[in-house]
Design a protein around this motif. Structure first.
Motif, PDB file in Angstrom:
ATOM      1  N   GLY A  55      32.621  41.161  37.804  1.00  0.00           N
ATOM      2  CA  GLY A  55      32.776  40.719  36.429  1.00  0.00           C
ATOM      3  C   GLY A  55      33.881  39.677  36.351  1.00  0.00           C
ATOM      4  N   SER A  56      34.127  39.195  35.153  1.00  0.00           N
ATOM      5  CA  SER A  56      35.228  38.246  34.968  1.00  0.00           C
ATOM      6  C   SER A  56      35.646  38.249  33.509  1.00  0.00           C
ATOM      7  CB  SER A  56      34.817  36.833  35.397  1.00  0.00           C
ATOM      8  OG  SER A  56      33.815  36.319  34.539  1.00  0.00           O
ATOM      9  N   PRO A  70      38.694  38.143  38.013  1.00  0.00           N
ATOM     10  CA  PRO A  70      37.738  39.257  38.031  1.00  0.00           C
ATOM     11  C   PRO A  70      38.284  40.432  37.218  1.00  0.00           C
ATOM     12  CG  PRO A  70      38.849  39.075  40.155  1.00  0.00           C
ATOM     13  CD  PRO A  70      39.310  37.924  39.321  1.00  0.00           C
ATOM     14  N   LEU A  71      37.391  41.206  36.613  1.00  0.00           N
ATOM     15  CA  LEU A  71      37.818  42.395  35.869  1.00  0.00           C
ATOM     16  C   LEU A  71      38.464  43.407  36.803  1.00  0.00           C
ATOM     17  CD1 LEU A  71      34.676  42.816  33.595  1.00  0.00           C
ATOM     18  CD2 LEU A  71      36.985  42.266  32.810  1.00  0.00           C
ATOM     19  N   VAL A  72      37.873  43.605  37.958  1.00  0.00           N
ATOM     20  CA  VAL A  72      38.399  44.487  39.003  1.00  0.00           C
ATOM     21  C   VAL A  72      37.986  43.899  40.346  1.00  0.00           C
ATOM     22  CG1 VAL A  72      38.430  46.661  37.694  1.00  0.00           C
ATOM     23  CG2 VAL A  72      36.338  45.968  38.870  1.00  0.00           C
ATOM     24  N   VAL A 130      38.133  47.837  33.283  1.00  0.00           N
ATOM     25  CA  VAL A 130      37.117  46.997  32.644  1.00  0.00           C
ATOM     26  C   VAL A 130      37.217  47.125  31.122  1.00  0.00           C
ATOM     27  CG1 VAL A 130      34.619  46.689  32.313  1.00  0.00           C
ATOM     28  CG2 VAL A 130      35.555  46.994  34.628  1.00  0.00           C
ATOM     29  N   ILE A 131      37.334  48.347  30.617  1.00  0.00           N
ATOM     30  CA  ILE A 131      37.462  48.570  29.166  1.00  0.00           C
ATOM     31  C   ILE A 131      38.716  47.888  28.633  1.00  0.00           C
ATOM     32  CG2 ILE A 131      37.947  50.343  27.410  1.00  0.00           C
ATOM     33  CD1 ILE A 131      36.127  52.239  29.162  1.00  0.00           C
TER      34      ILE A 131
END
Length: 140
Positions: A55-56, A70-72, A130-131
């Protein structure tokens, strides 16, 4: 003007993992690839030359500095495996108490191998990050 060094690339994540010298680190990288992919639902992308991100999000600070990240993610480095989660999330500290054998730096959590940690807690850390980032940096 500042140019962001770590950007999403089109390089192969599998080729990168295959280039990791240590067979144990390579094995952990494949396990982490499966866990992060399954947990986030995002396709793995190589960021820069050595970070596997999922993700991003786009961030913009009050200073005007902005970029994408990136999210993670994780990186199977020579010394340890670096795990990347949101740093400003207070739930991270609580979750890490039950995570297993690890150390922390300013922005990273370091592990030696997947067997040293609680995979259930890892999934919680991934989801929480992410949240947190999606709430903190909604589409700007």
């Amino acid at each position: 003007m500042y140019e962001q060094k770590t950007k999403e690339t089109d390089s192969s994540v599998i080729e990168f993992i295959e280039s990791v010298e240590s067979p144990k680190k390579r094995e952990s990288a494949y396990k982490l690839l499966d866990i992060f992919t399954e947990t986030t639902g995002y396709e793995a992308k190589l960021w820069g030359t050595s970070i596997i991100g999922f993700g991003s999000y786009h961030y913009k600070y009050e200073s005007g500095h902005e970029g994408d990240a990136p999210l993670v993610g994780f990186s199977p480095r020579k010394a340890k495996i670096s795990l990347y989660f949101a740093t400003g999330d207070t739930k991270r500290v609580e979750l890490l108490k039950d995570f297993g054998k690890h150390t922390t730096g300013k922005a990273c959590v370091y592990i030696n191998k997947v067997e040293d940690i609680d995979v259930g807690v890892l999934k919680e850390l991934i989801n929480q990050s992410v949240i947190f980032l999606n709430e903190t940096y909604p589409d700007i």
